[in-house]
Design an enzyme around this catalytic site. Structure first.
Site, PDB file in Angstrom:
ATOM      1  N   ARG A  35       0.715  -1.223   0.059  1.00  0.00           N
ATOM      2  CA  ARG A  35       0.047  -0.216   0.093  1.00  0.00           C
ATOM      3  C   ARG A  35       0.791   1.078  -0.149  1.00  0.00           C
ATOM      4  O   ARG A  35       0.396   2.285  -0.652  1.00  0.00           O
ATOM      5  CB  ARG A  35      -0.871  -0.001   1.188  1.00  0.00           C
ATOM      6  CG  ARG A  35      -2.214  -0.925   0.838  1.00  0.00           C
ATOM      7  CD  ARG A  35      -2.901  -0.851   2.104  1.00  0.00           C
ATOM      8  NE  ARG A  35      -4.563  -1.448   1.760  1.00  0.00           N
ATOM      9  CZ  ARG A  35      -5.206  -1.891   2.488  1.00  0.00           C
ATOM     10  NH1 ARG A  35      -4.870  -2.015   3.930  1.00  0.00           N
ATOM     11  NH2 ARG A  35      -6.355  -2.524   2.195  1.00  0.00           N
ATOM     12  N   LYS A 200     -15.701 -15.205   5.768  1.00  0.00           N
ATOM     13  CA  LYS A 200     -17.179 -15.153   6.016  1.00  0.00           C
ATOM     14  C   LYS A 200     -18.012 -14.585   4.833  1.00  0.00           C
ATOM     15  O   LYS A 200     -17.374 -13.849   3.987  1.00  0.00           O
ATOM     16  CB  LYS A 200     -17.563 -13.928   7.199  1.00  0.00           C
ATOM     17  CG  LYS A 200     -16.864 -14.282   8.454  1.00  0.00           C
ATOM     18  CD  LYS A 200     -17.568 -13.547   9.413  1.00  0.00           C
ATOM     19  CE  LYS A 200     -17.369 -13.688  10.519  1.00  0.00           C
ATOM     20  NZ  LYS A 200     -17.584 -12.305  11.561  1.00  0.00           N
ATOM     21  N   GLY A 353      -7.563  -7.096   0.875  1.00  0.00           N
ATOM     22  CA  GLY A 353      -6.393  -6.737   2.038  1.00  0.00           C
ATOM     23  C   GLY A 353      -5.647  -8.445   1.857  1.00  0.00           C
ATOM     24  O   GLY A 353      -4.358  -8.212   1.489  1.00  0.00           O
ATOM     25  N   GLY A 377     -12.802  -3.630   1.001  1.00  0.00           N
ATOM     26  CA  GLY A 377     -14.109  -3.147   1.016  1.00  0.00           C
ATOM     27  C   GLY A 377     -14.500  -2.281  -0.020  1.00  0.00           C
ATOM     28  O   GLY A 377     -15.806  -2.487  -0.323  1.00  0.00           O
TER      29      GLY A 377
HETATM   30  P1  ADP Z   1      -9.975 -10.298   1.666  1.00  0.00           P
HETATM   31  O1  ADP Z   1      -9.319  -9.777   2.879  1.00  0.00           O
HETATM   32  O2  ADP Z   1      -8.981 -10.986   0.940  1.00  0.00           O
HETATM   33  O3  ADP Z   1     -11.116  -9.845   1.485  1.00  0.00           O
HETATM   34  P2  ADP Z   1     -10.896 -12.067   3.939  1.00  0.00           P
HETATM   35  O4  ADP Z   1     -10.761 -11.065   4.866  1.00  0.00           O
HETATM   36  O5  ADP Z   1     -12.606 -12.383   3.608  1.00  0.00           O
HETATM   37  O6  ADP Z   1     -10.202 -11.648   2.525  1.00  0.00           O
HETATM   38  O7  ADP Z   1     -10.429 -13.493   4.415  1.00  0.00           O
HETATM   39  C1  ADP Z   1      -9.080 -13.809   4.656  1.00  0.00           C
HETATM   40  C2  ADP Z   1      -9.071 -14.765   5.743  1.00  0.00           C
HETATM   41  O8  ADP Z   1      -9.938 -16.105   5.217  1.00  0.00           O
HETATM   42  C3  ADP Z   1      -7.628 -15.440   5.705  1.00  0.00           C
HETATM   43  O9  ADP Z   1      -7.072 -15.106   6.829  1.00  0.00           O
HETATM   44  C4  ADP Z   1      -7.809 -16.926   5.722  1.00  0.00           C
HETATM   45  O10 ADP Z   1      -6.962 -17.582   6.753  1.00  0.00           O
HETATM   46  C5  ADP Z   1      -9.197 -17.181   5.935  1.00  0.00           C
HETATM   47  N1  ADP Z   1      -9.749 -18.383   5.484  1.00  0.00           N
HETATM   48  C6  ADP Z   1      -9.768 -18.782   4.202  1.00  0.00           C
HETATM   49  N2  ADP Z   1     -10.010 -20.143   4.057  1.00  0.00           N
HETATM   50  C7  ADP Z   1     -10.446 -20.597   5.404  1.00  0.00           C
HETATM   51  C8  ADP Z   1     -10.991 -21.815   5.981  1.00  0.00           C
HETATM   52  N3  ADP Z   1     -11.390 -22.756   4.992  1.00  0.00           N
HETATM   53  N4  ADP Z   1     -11.227 -21.889   7.057  1.00  0.00           N
HETATM   54  C9  ADP Z   1     -10.738 -20.648   7.934  1.00  0.00           C
HETATM   55  N5  ADP Z   1     -10.429 -19.463   7.378  1.00  0.00           N
HETATM   56  C10 ADP Z   1     -10.309 -19.427   6.072  1.00  0.00           C
HETATM   57 MG    MG Z   2      -9.409  -9.229   5.054  1.00  0.00          MG
END
Ligand code: ADP
Ligand code: MG
Length: 397
Positions: A35, A200, A353, A377
């Site tokens: 960033r 989620k 992120g 976001g």
């Molecule tokens: P981003 O920041 O790219 O939008 P998120 O914040 O939604 O992504 O999700 C990232 C997190 O999801 C990571 O820390 C990763 O460890 C977790 N994750 C991915 N797959 C799983 C899983 N099967 N069970 C638990 N956590 C998971």
């Molecule tokens: Mg995230």
């Protein structure tokens, strides 16, 4: 959108630049400076034009209180290293040090204010309180450049209210982020595939709903896949699952089928009894997850299927890791997806992120992708079709 081209002469003027330098930290060590790097082109351009650049940014969630662990000082140092220059750091945001630092800047010099979120007013809901704080920030400068794409979806003093107090334009990062996202929402070259993962499903419902009517194929991995698998009636063991979202997900799958949009779910899953680096990992079919095990990555067959879809696409948007990539045993699915994005022909966009951090920690370079968004976001809300308040205030009127 008004851009730096509309600023006029900046030499001798103090330009307040809102950037997103919210980098991951391990103690005071910056673990991914993506960033900071992304913010440099706008800063460099202003410096070259002789502006006195004053950076305002945030780090973490200090909740309106001074927290030494969330000081931007190490970020100012890193920026100085990357730009081979000195970045003067003000130990406060709108008080005496800020005024002194701003006042001491010569043409083409750079200063940085302390974490703007040390002030409650930055993020508070009270319009007057935010506005008053914005006017104190504005008093430090003559012009405002909004370049923190990661915060343009937030109604915050240094993003939105500030534009009432200073002539304001979009920086080059905001402009390029918006140009790419606009391409995804207007005329994406087809096939258009979206890869979603992360933790989620509830964080991403809005964007899923919207993408059902836009994308040709939606590949679902990561933690959110288990809510989809549960909606299909599978047992998911102790995997991350949001039971209260199963109904919504069923509805999306039904609507997608009507629209001819394909949802592709994992058919095999890497499992372990617990979330730990040394947990014994296994591989099972997605409908055979034992009740005392959790799914922590997509399996090899799924990674292959997803990679094939990606390589056959002309446009791909990816948000959310396919597994717990932070642990090497569960990073392979994410690595395979990243690799496929680097191999496809067409526009590849990574948003989020953790997703951006994942591609970098897995050893890929930003230049191997069409675009890595600095805003998770913000990029999702843009794709949902929402109006982002920090962009709306920069529109030409
Ligand atoms: P981003 O920041 O790219 O939008 P998120 O914040 O939604 O992504 O999700 C990232 C997190 O999801 C990571 O820390 C990763 O460890 C977790 N994750 C991915 N797959 C799983 C899983 N099967 N069970 C638990 N956590 C998971
Ligand atoms: Mg995230």
């Amino acid at each position: 959108m008004k851009s730096i081209d509309h600023l006029g002469e900046v030499r001798g003027k103090t330009v307040l630049v809102r950037t997103d330098m919210n980098v991951p930290l391990d103690g005071s060590t910056i673990t991914d400076d993506g960033r900071i790097r992304a913010a440099i082109p706008t800063i460099q351009r202003l410096v070259d034009d002789g502006a006195r650049v004053l950076i305002v940014a945030h780090l973490g969630r200090p909740k309106g209180q001074r927290d030494p662990a969330l000081s931007l000082r190490p970020v100012a140092e890193r920026l100085g290293e990357l730009m081979s220059t000195t970045v003067r750091f003000a130990g406060d945001t709108v008080d005496e040090e800020a005024r002194r630092t701003a006042g001491a800047l010569g043409d083409g010099e750079i200063g940085m204010l302390e974490n703007v979120r040390f002030h409650r007013a930055e993020t508070c809901d009270d319009d007057d309180e935010r506005d008053e704080f914005a006017s104190r920030l504005a008093a430090l400068a003559n012009l405002f450049v909004s370049d923190g794409f990661g915060v343009v979806h937030r109604t915050q003093a240094s993003v939105v209210d500030i534009t009432r107090h200073l002539p304001s334009v979009a920086g080059d990062l905001v402009r390029s982020e918006v140009a790419v996202l606009h391409q995804l929402t207007s005329q994406p070259e087809r096939p258009y595939t979206v890869v979603l993962g992360g933790s989620k499903v509830s964080d991403k419902l809005g964007v899923i709903e919207r993408l059902i009517t836009r994308a040709d194929t939606i590949l679902i991995g990561g933690g959110m896949a288990f809510t989809f698998l549960a909606a299909r009636g599978y047992e998911v063991g102790t995997s991350m699952v949001e039971r209260d979202q199963v109904g919504t997900v069923e509805e999306y799958v039904r609507r997608a089928a009507e629209k001819g949009t394909r949802f592709v779910l994992p058919d095999d899953v890497v499992i372990a009894p617990r979330l730990a680096a040394d947990a014994p990992a296994g591989l099972v079919s997605a409908d055979r997850i034992p009740n005392d095990q959790m799914g922590l990555d997509i399996g090899a067959d799924t990674a292959q299927t997803f990679a094939d879809h990606i390589r056959d696409s002309r446009t791909v948007f990816w948000n959310g890791p396919m597994g717990v990539f932070e642990l090497p045993a569960f990073a392979e699915g994410t690595r395979r997806i990243a690799e496929a994005l680097t191999q496809m022909h067409g526009l590849s966009v990574v948003g989020g992120g953790d997703s951006a951090a994942a591609v970098r920690t897995l050893g890929y370079d930003d230049t191997q992708f069409g675009h890595i968004s600095t805003g998770g976001g913000a990029s999702l809300e843009y794709l949902e079709g929402r109006t982002l308040p920090g962009l709306a205030v920069l529109e030409d009127t």
